[in-house]
Design an enzyme around this catalytic site. Structure first.
Site, PDB file in Angstrom:
ATOM      1  N   GLY A 134       0.844  -1.206   0.000  1.00 57.84           N
ATOM      2  CA  GLY A 134       0.000   0.000   0.000  1.00 57.84           C
ATOM      3  C   GLY A 134       0.874   1.248   0.000  1.00 57.84           C
ATOM      4  O   GLY A 134       2.078   1.179   0.275  1.00 57.84           O
ATOM      5  N   ILE A 148      -4.600  -6.975  16.640  1.00 52.59           N
ATOM      6  CA  ILE A 148      -5.132  -5.651  16.263  1.00 52.59           C
ATOM      7  C   ILE A 148      -5.867  -5.062  17.458  1.00 52.59           C
ATOM      8  O   ILE A 148      -6.810  -5.673  17.972  1.00 52.59           O
ATOM      9  CB  ILE A 148      -6.122  -5.766  15.077  1.00 52.59           C
ATOM     10  CG1 ILE A 148      -5.508  -6.517  13.891  1.00 52.59           C
ATOM     11  CG2 ILE A 148      -6.593  -4.379  14.642  1.00 52.59           C
ATOM     12  CD1 ILE A 148      -6.525  -6.916  12.800  1.00 52.59           C
ATOM     13  N   LYS A 156       0.727 -15.402   5.660  1.00 53.47           N
ATOM     14  CA  LYS A 156       0.444 -14.952   7.031  1.00 53.47           C
ATOM     15  C   LYS A 156      -0.725 -13.974   7.082  1.00 53.47           C
ATOM     16  O   LYS A 156      -1.571 -14.051   7.971  1.00 53.47           O
ATOM     17  CB  LYS A 156       1.702 -14.321   7.659  1.00 53.47           C
ATOM     18  CG  LYS A 156       2.730 -15.382   8.065  1.00 53.47           C
ATOM     19  CD  LYS A 156       4.020 -14.778   8.539  1.00 53.47           C
ATOM     20  CE  LYS A 156       3.925 -14.187   9.925  1.00 53.47           C
ATOM     21  NZ  LYS A 156       5.236 -13.671  10.395  1.00 53.47           N
ATOM     22  N   TYR A 199      -1.083 -17.454  -2.442  1.00 50.33           N
ATOM     23  CA  TYR A 199      -2.220 -16.517  -2.425  1.00 50.33           C
ATOM     24  C   TYR A 199      -3.531 -17.297  -2.442  1.00 50.33           C
ATOM     25  O   TYR A 199      -4.420 -17.056  -1.620  1.00 50.33           O
ATOM     26  CB  TYR A 199      -2.123 -15.604  -3.639  1.00 50.33           C
ATOM     27  CG  TYR A 199      -3.156 -14.500  -3.701  1.00 50.33           C
ATOM     28  CD1 TYR A 199      -3.215 -13.520  -2.724  1.00 50.33           C
ATOM     29  CD2 TYR A 199      -4.062 -14.430  -4.767  1.00 50.33           C
ATOM     30  CE1 TYR A 199      -4.154 -12.492  -2.798  1.00 50.33           C
ATOM     31  CE2 TYR A 199      -4.991 -13.406  -4.844  1.00 50.33           C
ATOM     32  CZ  TYR A 199      -5.037 -12.437  -3.867  1.00 50.33           C
ATOM     33  OH  TYR A 199      -5.953 -11.423  -3.942  1.00 50.33           O
ATOM     34  N   TYR A 256     -16.106 -18.868  11.820  1.00 51.22           N
ATOM     35  CA  TYR A 256     -16.469 -17.837  12.816  1.00 51.22           C
ATOM     36  C   TYR A 256     -17.950 -17.488  12.711  1.00 51.22           C
ATOM     37  O   TYR A 256     -18.603 -17.200  13.704  1.00 51.22           O
ATOM     38  CB  TYR A 256     -15.605 -16.580  12.647  1.00 51.22           C
ATOM     39  CG  TYR A 256     -14.406 -16.575  13.566  1.00 51.22           C
ATOM     40  CD1 TYR A 256     -13.365 -17.479  13.377  1.00 51.22           C
ATOM     41  CD2 TYR A 256     -14.328 -15.697  14.639  1.00 51.22           C
ATOM     42  CE1 TYR A 256     -12.280 -17.496  14.227  1.00 51.22           C
ATOM     43  CE2 TYR A 256     -13.238 -15.714  15.499  1.00 51.22           C
ATOM     44  CZ  TYR A 256     -12.220 -16.606  15.283  1.00 51.22           C
ATOM     45  OH  TYR A 256     -11.151 -16.625  16.137  1.00 51.22           O
TER      46      TYR A 256
END
Ligand code: UDP
Length: 329
Positions: free
Chosen positions: A37, A62, A92, A146, A160
């Protein structure tokens, strides 16, 4: 005011999403470790008091203060040359990074939208690709880092959702293009534009008969916004179903860039998919979404950005005669 965290917010699609969410009245936190980015992509948002940038690698825990309504998990290297150069980071961020983002969504009771990819279909044996096709992926090939990271990310997101009731969405993004792609990121449209504007031959890999279907970024982010507002949990394809061979794309870029360059044929990368075209009937049905910008119009809208990038590159090379150009920002 709704509050969103956009991981990969300084990337190509991530930064366009930041702009859209700001326009629609959200408070936006963009998180990015700036590996692929760039701050240039989000610089226009810095004056907006509803915008914050947090430099952080989402592979690590986070921490966010306060409430969150939505997490858009877009952090990942996303161009074939990036994930070939960064295989472990790619694995990762797709695995550990997605786990951290889902854990945050659970803790904050936030909706989470995962950016997945048409690469989950690998080199597809079904054409066009529908969401119920399970794909043809080489797990140990160079692209596998990927493809498998995103397949794992989808599996973890559904787990989840099913186990913890996290309110999740999964978008499978097909080839997307537009301003803010890095001109050296190796993907076909920025590569061809860079070459056409510099007056160099266009590098076509293989015979150029392989196909892709390209979606203009404004259509893509609108579809993502609408998917987030929906109540659909299974994966949804987003892309533009207009399919072209890479040689046809080379001709279109030459025409839009008003360039008479030749074609230089190069070897086809390992496991390069032979065809790719989204079946978007599910998105059309559940979202009423359909892309509006065709390839010729999208390439015209993109051209000025790449012309400007090449001008920056030339100015930088002129200021530093030892440098012949290269990555900006
Ligand atoms: N490609 C090409 N020349 C380039 C870059 C890419 O011919 O300079 C081809 C590549 O082999 C693939 C297609 O263009 O068949 C799209 O490649 P890209 O890297 O944009 O994305 P992919 O769809 O493969 O993820």
């Amino acid at each position: 005011m709704p509050r969103a965290l956009i991981t990969g917010g300084a990337g190509f699609i991530g930064s366009h999403l930041c702009g859209l969410f700001l326009d629609r009245g959200w408070e936006v936190m963009a998180m990015d470790n700036l590996l692929t980015g760039r701050l240039d992509n989000i610089a226009p948002f810095f004056p907006n008091e509803r915008f914050t940038f947090i430099k952080h690698n989402v592979t690590n825990y986070i921490h966010i203060e306060g409430d969150l309504d939505a997490i858009l998990h877009f952090a990942s290297p996303a161009s074939p040359i990036d994930y070939l150069e960064l295989p472990i980071q790619t694995l990762k961020v797709g695995s550990l990074g997605t786990h951290n983002a889902l854990g945050l969504a659970l803790a904050k009771k936030a909706r989470l939208l995962l950016a997945s990819t048409s690469e989950v279909y690998g080199d597809p044996l079904v054409h066009p690709q529908r969401e119920d096709y399970w794909g043809n992926v080489n797990p140990i090939g160079p692209r596998g880092v990927y493809d498998e990271a995103k397949r794992f990310a989808e599996a973890l997101t559904m787990a989840y959702h099913r186990t913890h009731g996290v309110d999740t969405r999964i978008v499978r993004i097909f080839n997307t293009y537009g301003p803010r792609m890095r001109i050296h990121d190796g993907r076909v449209i920025p590569s061809f534009f860079g070459q056409a504007i510099r007056g160099e031959p266009l590098t076509v890999y293989g015979t150029g008969d392989q196909t892709r279907s390209f979606c203009y970024v404004d259509d893509m982010i609108e579809g993502i916004y609408q998917l987030l507002q929906s109540d659909y949990h299974d994966p949804v394809n987003l892309g533009n179903p207009q399919e072209f061979s890479i040689l046809e794309i080379a001709e279109k870029v030459k025409s839009v860039a008003e360039s008479a360059v030749t074609i230089a044929y190069k070897p086809l990368p390992v496991d390069d998919p032979k065809v790719r075209q989204p079946d978007i009937s599910l998105a059309q049905k559940i979202l009423g979404w359909t892309p509006k910008v065709d390839i010729d119009e999208g390439l015209r809208r993109t051209r000025a950005y790449f012309v400007e990038q090449i001008a920056h590159e030339r100015a930088a090379a002129a200021n530093d005669p030892g440098k012949k150009g290269g990555e900006q920002g």
